[in-house]
Motif scaffolding. Structure first.
Motif, mmCIF file in Angstrom:
data_model
loop_
_atom_site.group_PDB
_atom_site.id
_atom_site.type_symbol
_atom_site.label_atom_id
_atom_site.label_comp_id
_atom_site.label_asym_id
_atom_site.label_seq_id
_atom_site.Cartn_x
_atom_site.Cartn_y
_atom_site.Cartn_z
ATOM 1 N N ARG A 270 23.731 -57.418 -3.760
ATOM 2 C CA ARG A 270 23.111 -56.374 -4.619
ATOM 3 C C ARG A 270 23.684 -55.071 -4.957
ATOM 4 N N VAL A 271 24.389 -54.694 -4.064
ATOM 5 C CA VAL A 271 25.126 -53.107 -3.882
ATOM 6 C C VAL A 271 26.211 -53.610 -4.987
ATOM 7 N N ILE A 272 27.086 -54.423 -4.765
ATOM 8 C CA ILE A 272 28.170 -54.570 -5.658
ATOM 9 C C ILE A 272 27.825 -54.864 -6.982
ATOM 10 N N ASN A 273 26.780 -55.537 -7.264
ATOM 11 C CA ASN A 273 26.318 -55.942 -8.815
ATOM 12 C C ASN A 273 26.383 -54.807 -9.485
ATOM 13 N N PHE B 125 28.788 -53.076 -11.639
ATOM 14 C CA PHE B 125 29.385 -53.853 -12.799
ATOM 15 C C PHE B 125 28.639 -54.101 -13.911
ATOM 16 N N THR B 126 27.638 -52.924 -14.147
ATOM 17 C CA THR B 126 26.405 -53.171 -15.087
ATOM 18 C C THR B 126 27.261 -52.491 -16.316
ATOM 19 N N PRO B 127 26.745 -52.817 -17.636
ATOM 20 C CA PRO B 127 27.317 -52.235 -18.737
ATOM 21 C C PRO B 127 27.511 -50.833 -19.098
ATOM 22 N N PRO B 128 26.520 -50.113 -18.399
ATOM 23 C CA PRO B 128 26.738 -48.613 -18.289
ATOM 24 C C PRO B 128 27.995 -48.215 -17.508
ATOM 25 N N MET C 54 30.640 -50.107 -16.873
ATOM 26 C CA MET C 54 31.723 -50.431 -17.788
ATOM 27 C C MET C 54 32.063 -49.748 -18.799
ATOM 28 N N ARG C 55 31.041 -49.094 -19.437
ATOM 29 C CA ARG C 55 31.379 -48.279 -20.599
ATOM 30 C C ARG C 55 32.095 -46.997 -20.047
ATOM 31 N N ALA C 56 31.655 -46.383 -18.807
ATOM 32 C CA ALA C 56 32.324 -45.081 -18.412
ATOM 33 C C ALA C 56 33.539 -45.461 -17.846
ATOM 34 N N ILE C 57 34.127 -46.647 -17.471
ATOM 35 C CA ILE C 57 35.313 -46.813 -16.895
ATOM 36 C C ILE C 57 36.437 -47.116 -18.039
ATOM 37 N N SER D 200 29.350 -66.464 -8.043
ATOM 38 C CA SER D 200 29.732 -66.233 -9.188
ATOM 39 C C SER D 200 30.677 -64.903 -9.171
ATOM 40 N N CYS D 201 31.642 -64.450 -9.755
ATOM 41 C CA CYS D 201 32.317 -63.636 -9.638
ATOM 42 C C CYS D 201 31.661 -62.089 -10.252
ATOM 43 N N PRO D 202 31.397 -61.285 -9.500
ATOM 44 C CA PRO D 202 30.844 -59.838 -9.738
ATOM 45 C C PRO D 202 31.435 -59.220 -10.626
ATOM 46 N N GLY D 203 32.823 -59.275 -10.651
ATOM 47 C CA GLY D 203 33.593 -58.461 -11.270
ATOM 48 C C GLY D 203 34.214 -59.051 -12.688
ATOM 49 N N ALA D 204 33.510 -60.083 -13.181
ATOM 50 C CA ALA D 204 33.736 -60.511 -14.635
ATOM 51 C C ALA D 204 33.806 -59.613 -15.469
#
Length: 411
Positions: free
Chosen positions: A109-112, A115-118, A120-123, A360-364
């Motif tokens: 839950r913490v890891i997920n 990896f949210t869209p916001p 990913m956009r930030a990085i 499933s891979c959270p870092g996908a």
């Protein structure tokens, strides 16, 4: 009189004979860019559940349906006992991979959240800048090994940004984890234990820095794990350590071998190379098909909780079974012309390169970004690239390239 299994219609003497068979050798010293896929295609046609006597003996799920059944059947298969082939000694439990539901969700839950869209956009600008910094100087070199010059460095730079680490620390993690994985495959337990200990030391130093400097849990994954609670209490310190140790290594090796795979394919298909160069909006779809066609995972595993039947094969309690995504994603029963690259394949969303379900891979999302940016920047800066020698292949448990010599022509 022949003994029968008490629950299944299985002749146990015949099953014992099957368990003694040796369908394939997981580590071939002469593996080429096509040889493993040729072997897996032949094996799938006659035994989608193959048997190997290496590493103490294990089953290998080669067919798509078989792999999908194992990774989604948490009632009969566990990740907590043996989650890789070969099995090796490690110290401590490393969540979430080493935990089954529901306990793994305290960490997942913490890891997920990171990896949210916001997120990913930030990085994305930092990932692109790292790609350009490493890739641009290579384009002008007459001969370059794109794996050693780029693919084996890029993940460390990305992870430095993602985990708020120095590039030097991230590069050490990359170097140590690569040697660690190699030592596992040759069963060099002394090196495995020594390097595992070093990775734990690095993870502890990351945790210590977060505790000392009050990192924002909303912006730093390690700090978020330290701040998280489960069932009204903080996550146990040893489990947070194991989780950070898992996170800083996971994803370092697979991107390195996969990036080289894409370059090999494109160097051999100049028409596709030019199509993607001229129509860069097609690159994300191409990345998905590359993920299906060249999935790097073939040594991840589960262990049977009890005797279970899988496609007519008895998997006995405590048997390890490898999940050969590399093979499953080319299964013709699911992907017609599965050995061929098909841009905009209608059912591409069915590929399981990042697993499926509980683990499933959270870092996908980050992995997809890394691959897409790599192709965007490489194709934009070049007018062509061709192979300048034979690729060198990684060894089990990954499938993919360690060395890809290329000749680039700058655009």
């Amino acid at each position: 009189m022949t003994a029968q299994h008490p629950r299944f219609q299985v002749d146990l003497e015949a099953d014992d004979a099957r368990r003694a068979e040796h369908d394939f050798d997981p580590v071939r010293p002469d593996e080429t860019f096509t040889s493993a896929h040729e072997e897996f295609a032949e094996l799938r046609s006659r035994c989608p559940i193959a048997r190997s006597q290496e590493y103490g003996g294990f089953w290998a799920a080669l067919g798509y349906d078989e792999v999908l059944s194992v990774i989604t059947d948490i009632e009969h298969f566990t990740t907590s006992k043996q989650n890789a082939i070969p099995k090796f000694a490690f110290t401590g439990v490393r969540p979430p991979l080493h935990l089954d539901p529901p306990d793994h969700m305290a960490y997942r839950r913490v890891i997920n959240h990171f990896f949210t869209p916001p997120k990913m956009r930030a990085i994305e600008p930092k990932v692109r800048a790292a790609s350009v910094e490493l890739l641009d100087p290579l384009i002008d070199q007459q001969w370059v090994d794109v794996c050693k010059g780029y693919a084996q460095k890029f993940p460390a730079h990305v992870f430095a940004h993602f985990f708020n680490l120095s590039v030097e620390t991230s590069e050490e993690i990359k170097q140590v984890s690569g040697t660690y994985v190699d030592a596992i495959q040759v069963l060099n337990h002394e090196v495995v234990i020594r390097l595992s200990r070093r990775l734990y030391e690095i993870a502890q130093s990351v945790i210590d820095e977060r505790r000392a400097n009050s990192y924002d849990p909303a912006e730093d994954l390690t700090a978020a794990l330290l701040a998280a609670e489960y069932q009204g209490a903080p996550l146990p310190a040893d489990m947070v350590l194991g989780c950070v140790r898992q996170l800083i290594v996971t994803g370092m090796v697979a991107p390195s071998v996969f990036i080289g795979n894409m370059f090999v394919h494109l160097s051999r298909d100049p028409e596709l190379q030019d199509q993607l160069r001229n129509q860069p909006h097609l690159i994300p779809a191409a990345v998905e098909e590359f993920l299906r066609l060249y999935s790097p995972y073939r040594g991840m595993a589960r262990t049977a909780r009890e005797d279970v039947m899988l496609s007519g094969q008895l998997i006995r309690k405590d048997d390890p079974i490898a999940l050969v995504y590399t093979s499953a994603n080319r299964d013709e029963r699911v992907f017609p012309n599965g050995e061929q690259f098909v841009l905009d394949r209608p059912n591409i969303s069915q590929h399981i390169s990042f697993g499926r379900g509980t683990h499933s891979c959270p870092g996908a999302p980050l992995a997809r970004m890394m691959m897409t940016i790599t192709l965007e920047e490489a194709l934009a800066r070049s007018s062509s690239f061709t192979m300048a020698g034979s690729p060198e292949m990684a060894i089990w448990a990954e499938w993919g390239t360690r060395s890809v010599p290329l000749d680039f022509v700058r655009a």
